[in-house]
Design an enzyme around this catalytic site. Structure first.
Site, PDB file in Angstrom:
ATOM      1  CG  ASP A 227      -2.018  -0.963   1.243  1.00  0.00           C
ATOM      2  OD1 ASP A 227      -2.260  -1.581   0.197  1.00  0.00           O
ATOM      3  OD2 ASP A 227      -2.676  -1.124   2.295  1.00  0.00           O
ATOM      4  CG  MET A 228       1.891   5.513  -1.834  1.00  0.00           C
ATOM      5  SD  MET A 228       3.648   5.113  -1.562  1.00  0.00           S
ATOM      6  CE  MET A 228       4.102   4.422  -3.159  1.00  0.00           C
TER       7      MET A 228
ATOM      8  NE  ARG B   2      -4.626  -2.038  -4.320  1.00  0.00           N
ATOM      9  CZ  ARG B   2      -4.260  -2.372  -3.077  1.00  0.00           C
ATOM     10  NH1 ARG B   2      -3.854  -1.430  -2.233  1.00  0.00           N
ATOM     11  NH2 ARG B   2      -4.294  -3.619  -2.690  1.00  0.00           N
TER      12      ARG B   2
ATOM     13  N   GLY C 110      -5.947   8.290  -3.766  1.00  0.00           N
ATOM     14  CA  GLY C 110      -5.106   8.774  -2.664  1.00  0.00           C
ATOM     15  C   GLY C 110      -5.969   9.169  -1.491  1.00  0.00           C
TER      16      GLY C 110
ATOM     17  CB  THR D 290     -11.641   4.192  -8.591  1.00  0.00           C
ATOM     18  OG1 THR D 290     -12.493   5.307  -8.343  1.00  0.00           O
ATOM     19  CG2 THR D 290     -11.950   3.633  -9.974  1.00  0.00           C
ATOM     20  CG  HIS D 291     -15.331   2.614  -4.406  1.00  0.00           C
ATOM     21  ND1 HIS D 291     -14.350   3.260  -3.709  1.00  0.00           N
ATOM     22  CD2 HIS D 291     -15.304   1.334  -3.988  1.00  0.00           C
ATOM     23  CE1 HIS D 291     -13.750   2.410  -2.896  1.00  0.00           C
ATOM     24  NE2 HIS D 291     -14.300   1.237  -3.045  1.00  0.00           N
TER      25      HIS D 291
ATOM     26  NE  ARG E 258      -6.017   5.522   5.501  1.00  0.00           N
ATOM     27  CZ  ARG E 258      -5.309   4.963   6.487  1.00  0.00           C
ATOM     28  NH1 ARG E 258      -4.790   5.711   7.446  1.00  0.00           N
ATOM     29  NH2 ARG E 258      -5.111   3.661   6.528  1.00  0.00           N
ATOM     30  NE  ARG E 259     -11.511   3.946   3.057  1.00  0.00           N
ATOM     31  CZ  ARG E 259     -10.165   3.906   3.103  1.00  0.00           C
ATOM     32  NH1 ARG E 259      -9.541   3.056   3.856  1.00  0.00           N
ATOM     33  NH2 ARG E 259      -9.441   4.741   2.375  1.00  0.00           N
TER      34      ARG E 259
HETATM   35  P1  FDA Z   1     -14.405   8.953  -4.831  1.00  0.00           P
HETATM   36  O1  FDA Z   1     -13.896   9.332  -3.496  1.00  0.00           O
HETATM   37  O2  FDA Z   1     -14.602  10.030  -5.843  1.00  0.00           O
HETATM   38  O3  FDA Z   1     -15.735   8.140  -4.639  1.00  0.00           O
HETATM   39  C1  FDA Z   1     -16.538   7.707  -5.725  1.00  0.00           C
HETATM   40  C2  FDA Z   1     -17.825   7.126  -5.147  1.00  0.00           C
HETATM   41  O4  FDA Z   1     -17.518   5.937  -4.405  1.00  0.00           O
HETATM   42  C3  FDA Z   1     -18.501   8.020  -4.125  1.00  0.00           C
HETATM   43  O5  FDA Z   1     -19.367   8.917  -4.750  1.00  0.00           O
HETATM   44  C4  FDA Z   1     -19.211   7.015  -3.233  1.00  0.00           C
HETATM   45  O6  FDA Z   1     -20.393   6.573  -3.865  1.00  0.00           O
HETATM   46  C5  FDA Z   1     -18.284   5.859  -3.214  1.00  0.00           C
HETATM   47  N1  FDA Z   1     -17.370   5.904  -2.058  1.00  0.00           N
HETATM   48  C6  FDA Z   1     -16.048   6.221  -2.065  1.00  0.00           C
HETATM   49  N2  FDA Z   1     -15.525   6.100  -0.829  1.00  0.00           N
HETATM   50  C7  FDA Z   1     -16.542   5.711  -0.015  1.00  0.00           C
HETATM   51  C8  FDA Z   1     -16.639   5.426   1.376  1.00  0.00           C
HETATM   52  N3  FDA Z   1     -15.569   5.519   2.169  1.00  0.00           N
HETATM   53  N4  FDA Z   1     -17.839   5.062   1.880  1.00  0.00           N
HETATM   54  C9  FDA Z   1     -18.918   4.953   1.058  1.00  0.00           C
HETATM   55  N5  FDA Z   1     -18.892   5.219  -0.266  1.00  0.00           N
HETATM   56  C10 FDA Z   1     -17.724   5.593  -0.805  1.00  0.00           C
HETATM   57  N6  FDA Z   1      -5.412   5.002  -0.839  1.00  0.00           N
HETATM   58  C11 FDA Z   1      -4.118   5.260  -0.550  1.00  0.00           C
HETATM   59  O7  FDA Z   1      -3.762   6.413  -0.322  1.00  0.00           O
HETATM   60  N7  FDA Z   1      -3.213   4.231  -0.499  1.00  0.00           N
HETATM   61  C12 FDA Z   1      -3.552   2.956  -0.767  1.00  0.00           C
HETATM   62  O8  FDA Z   1      -2.691   2.071  -0.713  1.00  0.00           O
HETATM   63  C13 FDA Z   1      -4.898   2.677  -1.100  1.00  0.00           C
HETATM   64  N8  FDA Z   1      -5.325   1.411  -1.378  1.00  0.00           N
HETATM   65  C14 FDA Z   1      -6.598   1.217  -1.860  1.00  0.00           C
HETATM   66  C15 FDA Z   1      -6.995  -0.049  -2.286  1.00  0.00           C
HETATM   67  C16 FDA Z   1      -8.240  -0.227  -2.864  1.00  0.00           C
HETATM   68  C17 FDA Z   1      -8.630  -1.579  -3.363  1.00  0.00           C
HETATM   69  C18 FDA Z   1      -9.132   0.884  -3.006  1.00  0.00           C
HETATM   70  C19 FDA Z   1     -10.467   0.741  -3.664  1.00  0.00           C
HETATM   71  C20 FDA Z   1      -8.761   2.094  -2.536  1.00  0.00           C
HETATM   72  C21 FDA Z   1      -7.519   2.289  -1.943  1.00  0.00           C
HETATM   73  N9  FDA Z   1      -7.136   3.522  -1.446  1.00  0.00           N
HETATM   74  C22 FDA Z   1      -5.821   3.742  -1.120  1.00  0.00           C
HETATM   75  C23 FDA Z   1      -8.167   4.578  -1.192  1.00  0.00           C
HETATM   76  C24 FDA Z   1      -8.303   5.548  -2.343  1.00  0.00           C
HETATM   77  O9  FDA Z   1      -7.161   6.336  -2.448  1.00  0.00           O
HETATM   78  C25 FDA Z   1      -9.526   6.458  -2.166  1.00  0.00           C
HETATM   79  O10 FDA Z   1      -9.358   7.215  -1.001  1.00  0.00           O
HETATM   80  C26 FDA Z   1     -10.852   5.709  -2.088  1.00  0.00           C
HETATM   81  O11 FDA Z   1     -10.889   4.632  -2.967  1.00  0.00           O
HETATM   82  C27 FDA Z   1     -12.035   6.647  -2.448  1.00  0.00           C
HETATM   83  O12 FDA Z   1     -11.868   7.141  -3.735  1.00  0.00           O
HETATM   84  P2  FDA Z   1     -12.682   6.642  -5.020  1.00  0.00           P
HETATM   85  O13 FDA Z   1     -11.680   6.329  -6.086  1.00  0.00           O
HETATM   86  O14 FDA Z   1     -13.594   5.562  -4.707  1.00  0.00           O
HETATM   87  O15 FDA Z   1     -13.426   7.933  -5.553  1.00  0.00           O
END
Ligand code: FDA
Length: 324
Positions: free
Chosen positions: A143-144, A193, A197, A235-236, A297-298
């Site tokens: 992870d980063m 991956r 961030g 990403t979601h 963070r979530r």
């Molecule tokens: P964005 O934040 O724009 O969210 C898009 C949509 O997803 C939202 O509108 C919502 O519907 C849904 N959503 C997103 N987060 C949610 C939450 N917490 N609760 C409910 N709904 C949510 N970061 C990092 O700095 N180092 C790392 O090593 C990792 N590793 C990692 C692994 C995996 C498998 C994932 C999916 C993510 C990470 N991350 C991470 C976290 C990443 O950087 C980021 O903070 C989250 O994925 C949220 O960003 P989205 O890309 O989902 O987009």
């Protein structure tokens, strides 16, 4: 109007900064951990506090057609003994996953492996896990964490990747440096991956608007997909996911050349929709007692959950102060 409602009205960026700063306050963890009211919210994102609780979650995902990467929660350890105990927990996790025939790999944070104590100790700890991953022909993702640790993380990733090619690393689209890092990882045959961030980074090193982060994500994602280096699109964000699919379809990139990744408990509808369309989806499954910073963070990513959480914590703290 109560405190929780006031908080909901804060600008999103301020809210994120506040939550990220709370994520580093361990005293709050004790209050949150004790509160029965917070548990259901935590349980949505964390598969359990013990390996025994996490394994059924991984099995259930597998039965539903989803792959997993298991994260033993913990970070910022300050003693060699704690870092070594973390390695042992990973070894036990790998053995249990393998023993049950579960198709899961592991994700590891370097500050959990002792990066803040010293890079040599951290590398040695990582290499112990790499050896175990290699023994089961598995895969491990590093992870980063925050930008102050990017160089050290990439350096240790390189050592691990030299020891065994089944070790990948995470790149954050929020960081300005990531374009250069992606190029150099592609050149060394590494697997990335890509995520947006999760850390609150200064403007000197990071894009600070959603639009700029998303634009950089799209650029880096396209480069990784075209380079055909088995990227994980983590990403979601439905727009970026659609864009990934369009790039793959437009360039004849087969579905087995990349995978989507999402977090445990987040956008389960989207997870299901993608596997129904024949895409590989891997879920990041965290477990362990040290869930507080991960959980915060979530929350920082989704302000809608915050007011509820704050109400629960304030209520619990009020009870504690009244001596209950
Ligand atoms: P964005 O934040 O724009 O969210 C898009 C949509 O997803 C939202 O509108 C919502 O519907 C849904 N959503 C997103 N987060 C949610 C939450 N917490 N609760 C409910 N709904 C949510 N970061 C990092 O700095 N180092 C790392 O090593 C990792 N590793 C990692 C692994 C995996 C498998 C994932 C999916 C993510 C990470 N991350 C991470 C976290 C990443 O950087 C980021 O903070 C989250 O994925 C949220 O960003 P989205 O890309 O989902 O987009």
């Amino acid at each position: 109007m109560g405190f929780a409602e006031d908080v909901r009205l804060l600008p999103q960026r301020t809210m994120r900064t506040v939550l990220m700063s709370l994520s580093r306050r361990r005293s709050l963890a004790r209050i949150a951990i004790r509160s029965p009211l917070t548990r259901p919210v935590v349980a949505r994102f964390v598969a359990g506090e013990t390996l025994a609780e996490a394994l059924p979650a991984v099995s259930a995902l597998q039965r539903a057609g989803l792959h997993s990467t298991v994260d033993v929660l913990g970070e910022s350890v300050t003693s060699a003994a704690d870092a070594s105990a973390a390695v042992d927990r990973y070894l036990a996790t790998l053995a249990a996953l393998h023993g049950r025939g579960l198709d899961a790999n592991v994700s590891v944070k370097l500050t959990h492996m002792g990066l803040d104590i010293g890079p040599d100790l951290c590398r040695d700890n990582v290499l112990r896990i790499v050896q175990a991953v290699r023994d089961v022909d598995g895969f491990m993702r590093i992870d980063m964490e925050d930008h102050a640790r990017t160089d050290a993380t990439l350096e240790i990733w390189r050592a691990a990747h030299e020891a065994y090619s089944g070790v990948g690393v995470v790149i954050q689209a929020a960081l300005r440096r990531s374009s250069k890092d992606v190029d150099s990882i592609i050149a060394s045959g590494g697997r990335v991956r890509l995520c947006k961030g999760a850390y609150d980074e200064p403007a000197s090193v990071a894009y600070r608007t959603r639009r700029a982060v998303d634009a950089n994500y799209a650029r880096l994602m396209e480069r990784l997909l075209l380079a055909d280096v088995q990227p994980a699109i983590a990403t979601h964000d439905p727009r970026l996911i659609s864009r990934a699919i369009a790039i793959a379809e437009g360039n004849g990139i087969d579905r087995d050349r990349f995978e989507f990744q999402m977090l445990y408990g987040v956008r389960r509808d989207l997870q299901r929709a993608l596997i129904d369309r024949g895409y590989a989806v891997r879920i990041y499954v965290p477990y362990g007692r040290e869930w507080y910073p991960y959980f915060m963070r979530r929350l920082a990513e989704r302000p809608a959950n915050v007011a509820f959480m704050i109400r629960a914590i304030v209520k619990e703290e009020g009870r504690r102060m009244r001596g209950h």
